[in-house]
Design a protein around this motif. Structure first.
Motif, PDB file in Angstrom:
ATOM      1  N   ASP A  90     -54.237  27.413 -72.015  1.00 47.56           N
ATOM      2  CA  ASP A  90     -53.381  26.609 -73.593  1.00 47.56           C
ATOM      3  C   ASP A  90     -54.765  26.653 -74.728  1.00 47.56           C
ATOM      4  OD1 ASP A  90     -50.904  26.411 -71.420  1.00 47.56           O
ATOM      5  OD2 ASP A  90     -50.646  27.784 -72.836  1.00 47.56           O
ATOM      6  N   VAL A  91     -55.501  25.851 -73.869  1.00 41.30           N
ATOM      7  CA  VAL A  91     -56.623  25.636 -74.851  1.00 41.30           C
ATOM      8  C   VAL A  91     -57.186  26.781 -75.078  1.00 41.30           C
ATOM      9  CG1 VAL A  91     -58.100  24.424 -75.741  1.00 41.30           C
ATOM     10  CG2 VAL A  91     -57.036  23.483 -73.629  1.00 41.30           C
ATOM     11  N   LEU A  92     -57.838  27.763 -74.350  1.00 42.68           N
ATOM     12  CA  LEU A  92     -58.462  29.249 -74.757  1.00 42.68           C
ATOM     13  C   LEU A  92     -56.875  29.938 -76.070  1.00 42.68           C
ATOM     14  CD1 LEU A  92     -60.354  29.669 -71.482  1.00 42.68           C
ATOM     15  CD2 LEU A  92     -61.331  28.180 -73.755  1.00 42.68           C
ATOM     16  N   MET A  93     -56.490  29.773 -75.593  1.00 45.25           N
ATOM     17  CA  MET A  93     -55.685  30.913 -75.945  1.00 45.25           C
ATOM     18  C   MET A  93     -55.033  29.978 -77.923  1.00 45.25           C
ATOM     19  SD  MET A  93     -52.179  31.368 -73.320  1.00 45.25           S
ATOM     20  CE  MET A  93     -52.952  32.187 -72.115  1.00 45.25           C
ATOM     21  N   GLU A  94     -55.212  28.947 -77.654  1.00 43.59           N
ATOM     22  CA  GLU A  94     -54.707  28.071 -79.208  1.00 43.59           C
ATOM     23  C   GLU A  94     -55.822  28.958 -80.059  1.00 43.59           C
ATOM     24  OE1 GLU A  94     -52.756  26.444 -81.376  1.00 43.59           O
ATOM     25  OE2 GLU A  94     -51.877  27.206 -79.515  1.00 43.59           O
ATOM     26  N   ARG A  95     -57.533  28.415 -79.482  1.00 41.10           N
ATOM     27  CA  ARG A  95     -58.823  28.638 -80.039  1.00 41.10           C
ATOM     28  C   ARG A  95     -58.881  29.918 -80.478  1.00 41.10           C
ATOM     29  NH1 ARG A  95     -62.123  29.502 -82.311  1.00 41.10           N
ATOM     30  NH2 ARG A  95     -64.385  28.856 -82.461  1.00 41.10           N
ATOM     31  N   PHE A  96     -58.631  30.877 -79.037  1.00 36.81           N
ATOM     32  CA  PHE A  96     -59.661  32.567 -79.752  1.00 36.81           C
ATOM     33  C   PHE A  96     -58.310  33.693 -79.702  1.00 36.81           C
ATOM     34  CE2 PHE A  96     -62.008  29.830 -77.373  1.00 36.81           C
ATOM     35  CZ  PHE A  96     -63.764  29.623 -78.413  1.00 36.81           C
ATOM     36  N   TRP A  97     -56.791  33.345 -79.598  1.00 34.24           N
ATOM     37  CA  TRP A  97     -56.044  34.173 -79.190  1.00 34.24           C
ATOM     38  C   TRP A  97     -55.382  34.232 -81.134  1.00 34.24           C
ATOM     39  CZ3 TRP A  97     -52.398  34.698 -74.461  1.00 34.24           C
ATOM     40  CH2 TRP A  97     -53.480  35.872 -73.837  1.00 34.24           C
ATOM     41  N   PRO A  98     -55.191  34.881 -82.068  1.00 34.65           N
ATOM     42  CA  PRO A  98     -55.639  36.759 -81.405  1.00 34.65           C
ATOM     43  C   PRO A  98     -57.373  36.806 -81.078  1.00 34.65           C
ATOM     44  CG  PRO A  98     -55.032  36.809 -83.843  1.00 34.65           C
ATOM     45  CD  PRO A  98     -54.521  35.300 -82.919  1.00 34.65           C
TER      46      PRO A  98
ATOM     47  N   VAL B  18     -54.098  39.237 -69.254  1.00 29.28           N
ATOM     48  CA  VAL B  18     -54.026  39.397 -70.732  1.00 29.28           C
ATOM     49  C   VAL B  18     -54.403  39.001 -71.398  1.00 29.28           C
ATOM     50  CG1 VAL B  18     -51.557  38.268 -71.531  1.00 29.28           C
ATOM     51  CG2 VAL B  18     -51.880  38.490 -68.825  1.00 29.28           C
ATOM     52  N   ARG B  19     -54.642  39.874 -72.732  1.00 27.33           N
ATOM     53  CA  ARG B  19     -55.365  39.486 -74.682  1.00 27.33           C
ATOM     54  C   ARG B  19     -54.173  39.293 -75.266  1.00 27.33           C
ATOM     55  NH1 ARG B  19     -59.218  41.080 -77.621  1.00 27.33           N
ATOM     56  NH2 ARG B  19     -59.309  43.747 -77.249  1.00 27.33           N
ATOM     57  N   MET B  20     -54.654  38.796 -76.216  1.00 19.39           N
ATOM     58  CA  MET B  20     -54.147  39.297 -77.711  1.00 19.39           C
ATOM     59  C   MET B  20     -54.808  39.704 -78.619  1.00 19.39           C
ATOM     60  SD  MET B  20     -51.547  37.546 -80.580  1.00 19.39           S
ATOM     61  CE  MET B  20     -51.560  36.142 -79.294  1.00 19.39           C
ATOM     62  N   PRO B  21     -55.106  41.485 -79.141  1.00 18.01           N
ATOM     63  CA  PRO B  21     -56.053  41.814 -80.157  1.00 18.01           C
ATOM     64  C   PRO B  21     -55.830  40.803 -80.632  1.00 18.01           C
ATOM     65  CG  PRO B  21     -54.604  43.118 -79.136  1.00 18.01           C
ATOM     66  CD  PRO B  21     -54.854  42.405 -78.083  1.00 18.01           C
ATOM     67  N   ASP B  22     -57.223  40.605 -81.632  1.00 16.04           N
ATOM     68  CA  ASP B  22     -57.469  40.183 -83.024  1.00 16.04           C
ATOM     69  C   ASP B  22     -57.796  42.104 -83.993  1.00 16.04           C
ATOM     70  OD1 ASP B  22     -57.511  39.328 -85.686  1.00 16.04           O
ATOM     71  OD2 ASP B  22     -59.686  38.165 -85.304  1.00 16.04           O
ATOM     72  N   HIS B  23     -56.723  43.060 -84.042  1.00 13.46           N
ATOM     73  CA  HIS B  23     -56.868  43.693 -85.121  1.00 13.46           C
ATOM     74  C   HIS B  23     -55.489  44.144 -85.918  1.00 13.46           C
ATOM     75  CE1 HIS B  23     -57.382  47.523 -86.361  1.00 13.46           C
ATOM     76  NE2 HIS B  23     -58.696  47.693 -86.453  1.00 13.46           N
ATOM     77  N   PRO B  24     -55.384  44.256 -87.036  1.00 12.74           N
ATOM     78  CA  PRO B  24     -53.816  44.642 -87.404  1.00 12.74           C
ATOM     79  C   PRO B  24     -53.532  45.236 -87.289  1.00 12.74           C
ATOM     80  CG  PRO B  24     -55.716  44.735 -89.116  1.00 12.74           C
ATOM     81  CD  PRO B  24     -56.027  44.601 -87.999  1.00 12.74           C
ATOM     82  N   VAL B  25     -53.626  46.618 -86.519  1.00 12.62           N
ATOM     83  CA  VAL B  25     -53.353  48.024 -86.084  1.00 12.62           C
ATOM     84  C   VAL B  25     -52.410  47.943 -84.794  1.00 12.62           C
ATOM     85  CG1 VAL B  25     -53.409  50.171 -85.584  1.00 12.62           C
ATOM     86  CG2 VAL B  25     -54.854  49.426 -87.597  1.00 12.62           C
ATOM     87  N   ALA B  26     -53.377  47.030 -83.743  1.00 12.81           N
ATOM     88  CA  ALA B  26     -53.091  46.885 -82.588  1.00 12.81           C
ATOM     89  C   ALA B  26     -51.608  46.331 -82.757  1.00 12.81           C
ATOM     90  CB  ALA B  26     -53.855  46.279 -81.958  1.00 12.81           C
ATOM     91  N   LEU B  27     -51.910  44.776 -83.487  1.00 15.06           N
ATOM     92  CA  LEU B  27     -50.561  43.972 -83.052  1.00 15.06           C
ATOM     93  C   LEU B  27     -49.712  43.939 -84.012  1.00 15.06           C
ATOM     94  CD1 LEU B  27     -52.799  40.812 -84.311  1.00 15.06           C
ATOM     95  CD2 LEU B  27     -51.846  41.276 -82.425  1.00 15.06           C
ATOM     96  N   ALA B  28     -49.622  45.123 -85.209  1.00 15.68           N
ATOM     97  CA  ALA B  28     -48.535  46.167 -85.535  1.00 15.68           C
ATOM     98  C   ALA B  28     -47.599  47.022 -84.643  1.00 15.68           C
ATOM     99  CB  ALA B  28     -48.650  47.082 -86.677  1.00 15.68           C
TER     100      ALA B  28
END
Ligand code: TXA
Ligand code: MG
Length: 365
Positions: A98-106, A133-143
């Motif tokens: 949870d610490v890593l998700m908070e800090r690095f996701w997306p 699992v990952r949450m990408p930091d890209h507007p198109v991917a997230l959309a």
């Protein structure tokens, strides 16, 4: 299979908001529908292009392995648009996660978590009790992920063994006619795949694959944790991240990575180029800007300044494909300095070299 569709997704590169959805909603909706119907859709992320399929459907996921020619014991990363999706996919996790998700996701960090039985196609996890699992930091991917409204399994969108794609054109080169479509969002940012970590209790973070988030960044986020680089320890041992044991990222020409004192590296590459040319082979060099002009090969590609390894990370895979396009038979690459993104760069270059690493120091010439 029918033709591969291309959906252009225009968006402001600086925007990390919903701008992509607003500008390209219609086209993204078509791509999302293709995913929901079990089709294969390549899409941009901040690292490399991914080849997506509905992670709950074994038919869809089997298509990924087939299109890529990927060994079935190599599990896939599941992409999500929000942390709330985790509850249906995974079991209780280490608080470090949870610490890593908070800090690095997306962002370019993949976390291996205990998986919930039955939530995903077993093909995604290749029979492991965990899921990456990952949450990408890209507007198109997230959309796209939001519109698809399902967990999306997505390895890099290349044929297995080839350099990962950093543009939609690279995806077409490898997968045209084999997949439903490609969302074209332009060139990706980081240029190398995400960092894959596994957490051991509340103290240990194992880096299974170095990538966009560096060991230094992980340590800063978790000052009390031990950050263990498994990618380095693993030589000869059974790989914890199954994907790391396969030949990867390789250009068709024979690539040699040259490491050591800069002046020695330049001399060694120049003489190797000369010898190969004399033998009638076409030659290529992948060099940092400081020395690129000093090489006299058929194709010299500049990775940018040595002090900016993030630039080399962005350019690496496209460069490997350029050597292929030019039909280069022998390639030498200057090794980057380890540390920061240099760790991931070195890891990918060593793999592209298939272990051909020339280590130069004043004592062994
Ligand atoms: O940046 C990225 O991560 C890209 C983009 C598209 O998101 N994806 C990507 O996926 O690189 P792929 O499939 O090429 O790499 C997945 C890596 C492999 O090394 C695989 O072995 C590892 O993650 N992996 C997947 N599931 C795992 C698990 N449950 N345990 C350990 N390693 C796992
Ligand atoms: Mg890959």
């Amino acid at each position: 299979m029918a033709d591969t569709k291309i959906w252009k997704a225009e968006y402001a590169a600086s925007s990390h908001s919903g701008a992509a959805a607003a500008l390209s909603e219609e086209r993204l909706r078509e791509a999302a529908d293709t995913l929901r119907r079990g089709g294969l859709v390549a899409f941009p992320t901040e690292t490399v292009y991914g080849l997506g399929a509905d992670a709950r459907s074994s038919d869809a996921v089997a298509g990924i392995f087939e299109a890529k020619g990927r060994p079935s014991d190599n599990p896939l990363i599941v992409h999500i648009a929000g942390k709330e999706q985790l509850d249906e996919l995974t079991l209780p996790r280490s608080p470090l996660a949870d610490v890593l998700m908070e800090r690095f996701w997306p962002g370019p960090l993949t976390i291996v978590l205990p998986s919930k039985r039955g939530a995903l196609s077993p093909l995604v996890t290749a029979g492991l009790p965990t899921v990456a699992v990952r949450m990408p930091d890209h507007p198109v991917a997230l959309a796209l992920l939001k519109l698809a409204d399902c967990p999306v399994a997505a390895p890099s969108a290349n044929r297995s063994g080839r350099p990962s794609p950093t543009t939609a054109e690279h995806v077409l080169e490898d997968l045209s006619g084999k997949i439903g479509g490609i969302v074209d969002g332009g060139a990706t940012g980081v240029g190398l795949e995400s960092t894959v970590v596994e957490l051991d209790g509340v103290r240990i973070v194992r880096i299974l694959r170095p990538g966009g988030i560096t060991a230094e960044q992980l340590q800063a986020a978790l000052p009390d944790a031990d950050i263990v680089n498994e990618a380095e320890l693993r030589e000869g041992a059974a790989p914890r991240s199954p994907g790391m044991k396969y030949a990867h990222y390789a250009p068709r020409g024979e690539l040699t990575l040259v490491q050591g004192d800069r002046a020695l590296v330049a001399d060694a590459i120049r003489s190797a180029v000369g010898q190969s040319r004399a033998a009638g082979l076409s030659t290529g060099v992948l060099a940092f800007a400081e020395r690129a002009a000093r090489y006299d090969a058929d194709l010299v590609l500049d990775m940018g300044g040595e002090d900016h390894p993030e630039e080399a990370a962005k350019r690496l895979y496209a460069a490997l494909r350029e050597f292929d396009a030019a039909g280069i038979e022998r390639i030498w690459a200057e090794a980057p300095t380890p540390g920061g993104i240099g760790d991931a760069l070195l890891n990918r270059m060593a793999k592209a070299a298939g272990g051909r690493i020339l280590q130069l120091s004043p004592s062994n010439i």
